[in-house]
Scaffold this motif. Sequence first.
Motif, PDB file in Angstrom:
ATOM      1  N   GLU A 293       3.187  -6.199  31.020  1.00  0.00           N
ATOM      2  CA  GLU A 293       3.290  -5.164  29.999  1.00  0.00           C
ATOM      3  C   GLU A 293       4.718  -4.637  29.985  1.00  0.00           C
ATOM      4  O   GLU A 293       5.266  -4.302  31.026  1.00  0.00           O
ATOM      5  N   ASN A 294       5.279  -4.602  28.806  1.00  0.00           N
ATOM      6  CA  ASN A 294       6.636  -4.089  28.619  1.00  0.00           C
ATOM      7  C   ASN A 294       6.633  -3.066  27.504  1.00  0.00           C
ATOM      8  O   ASN A 294       5.805  -3.129  26.603  1.00  0.00           O
ATOM      9  N   ARG A 295       7.544  -2.130  27.573  1.00  0.00           N
ATOM     10  CA  ARG A 295       7.658  -1.110  26.534  1.00  0.00           C
ATOM     11  C   ARG A 295       9.133  -0.945  26.188  1.00  0.00           C
ATOM     12  O   ARG A 295       9.978  -0.799  27.069  1.00  0.00           O
TER      13      ARG A 295
ATOM     14  N   LEU B 176      18.091   9.209  11.448  1.00  0.00           N
ATOM     15  CA  LEU B 176      17.955   8.899  12.870  1.00  0.00           C
ATOM     16  C   LEU B 176      16.566   8.313  13.057  1.00  0.00           C
ATOM     17  O   LEU B 176      15.672   8.565  12.248  1.00  0.00           O
ATOM     18  N   THR B 177      16.362   7.553  14.121  1.00  0.00           N
ATOM     19  CA  THR B 177      15.031   7.010  14.371  1.00  0.00           C
ATOM     20  C   THR B 177      14.765   6.889  15.868  1.00  0.00           C
ATOM     21  O   THR B 177      15.686   6.656  16.655  1.00  0.00           O
ATOM     22  N   TYR B 178      13.512   7.103  16.238  1.00  0.00           N
ATOM     23  CA  TYR B 178      13.032   6.853  17.603  1.00  0.00           C
ATOM     24  C   TYR B 178      11.799   5.977  17.476  1.00  0.00           C
ATOM     25  O   TYR B 178      10.901   6.276  16.678  1.00  0.00           O
ATOM     26  N   GLN B 179      11.761   4.887  18.255  1.00  0.00           N
ATOM     27  CA  GLN B 179      10.604   3.997  18.246  1.00  0.00           C
ATOM     28  C   GLN B 179      10.188   3.694  19.668  1.00  0.00           C
ATOM     29  O   GLN B 179      11.021   3.516  20.547  1.00  0.00           O
ATOM     30  N   ASN B 180       8.883   3.615  19.873  1.00  0.00           N
ATOM     31  CA  ASN B 180       8.303   3.318  21.178  1.00  0.00           C
ATOM     32  C   ASN B 180       7.305   2.189  20.962  1.00  0.00           C
ATOM     33  O   ASN B 180       6.253   2.397  20.361  1.00  0.00           O
ATOM     34  N   ILE B 181       7.651   0.982  21.416  1.00  0.00           N
ATOM     35  CA  ILE B 181       6.861  -0.208  21.112  1.00  0.00           C
ATOM     36  C   ILE B 181       6.467  -0.904  22.407  1.00  0.00           C
ATOM     37  O   ILE B 181       7.305  -1.138  23.280  1.00  0.00           O
ATOM     38  N   GLY B 182       5.177  -1.245  22.522  1.00  0.00           N
ATOM     39  CA  GLY B 182       4.672  -1.911  23.713  1.00  0.00           C
ATOM     40  C   GLY B 182       4.179  -3.313  23.411  1.00  0.00           C
ATOM     41  O   GLY B 182       3.733  -3.614  22.310  1.00  0.00           O
TER      42      GLY B 182
ATOM     43  N   ASP C 296       1.587  -2.433  20.251  1.00  0.00           N
ATOM     44  CA  ASP C 296       1.291  -1.119  19.700  1.00  0.00           C
ATOM     45  C   ASP C 296       2.584  -0.331  19.679  1.00  0.00           C
ATOM     46  O   ASP C 296       3.528  -0.671  20.377  1.00  0.00           O
ATOM     47  N   GLY C 297       2.618   0.691  18.847  1.00  0.00           N
ATOM     48  CA  GLY C 297       3.826   1.488  18.815  1.00  0.00           C
ATOM     49  C   GLY C 297       3.753   2.635  17.837  1.00  0.00           C
ATOM     50  O   GLY C 297       2.836   2.730  17.022  1.00  0.00           O
ATOM     51  N   PHE C 298       4.741   3.493  17.970  1.00  0.00           N
ATOM     52  CA  PHE C 298       4.872   4.625  17.053  1.00  0.00           C
ATOM     53  C   PHE C 298       6.354   4.940  16.920  1.00  0.00           C
ATOM     54  O   PHE C 298       7.180   4.495  17.711  1.00  0.00           O
TER      55      PHE C 298
END
Length: 156
Positions: free
Chosen positions: A89-91, A70-76, A42-44
């Motif tokens: 679980e890793n992020r 620019l970009t910011y991503q948060n992926i699990g 999952d991510g945003f």
Amino acid sequence: MNLVSPLVNSISMNYERVMNKIVTIQVTGFYFNRSEKNKATDGFGITPEVRLYLSEGKNAPAGFFVAPYLTYQNIGLREPVNDLSLYKENRLRMFGGGICIGRQWVFKELVTFDIWAGPGYGFGRLRDEGGINIPFPFRTQSGFIGRIGSSIGVYF
């Protein structure tokens, strides 16, 4: 809405604001959540950019553009450990930036269609978020990233 998003099981929405005859500011957000077998991701993310429209005889938001971003991503990632009922679980939280080139068309002052692509560079950190703490060989990530897309929208 980004037309490439459904190909990777995500949703991506853009908002572009005209600042003057050659400059716009765009913000893109995306979200995804998918599972296959025992793995789940999952991510945003959010990507602000400034588009500089360079086509003669056309005002923004129509024509050829160059866009630093620019970009910011948060992926699990959640996956099983050794076929047990235990999960790790890793992020990954990543920041980056780059430049895209593209072209946007405006039809009947109502519908927009654009395509873009370009390189970038990102860096991030992978963290254990719970479950079994299994060593991961690359705790920090960095390297070249690519960005490609196409979208259709409403012009107002």
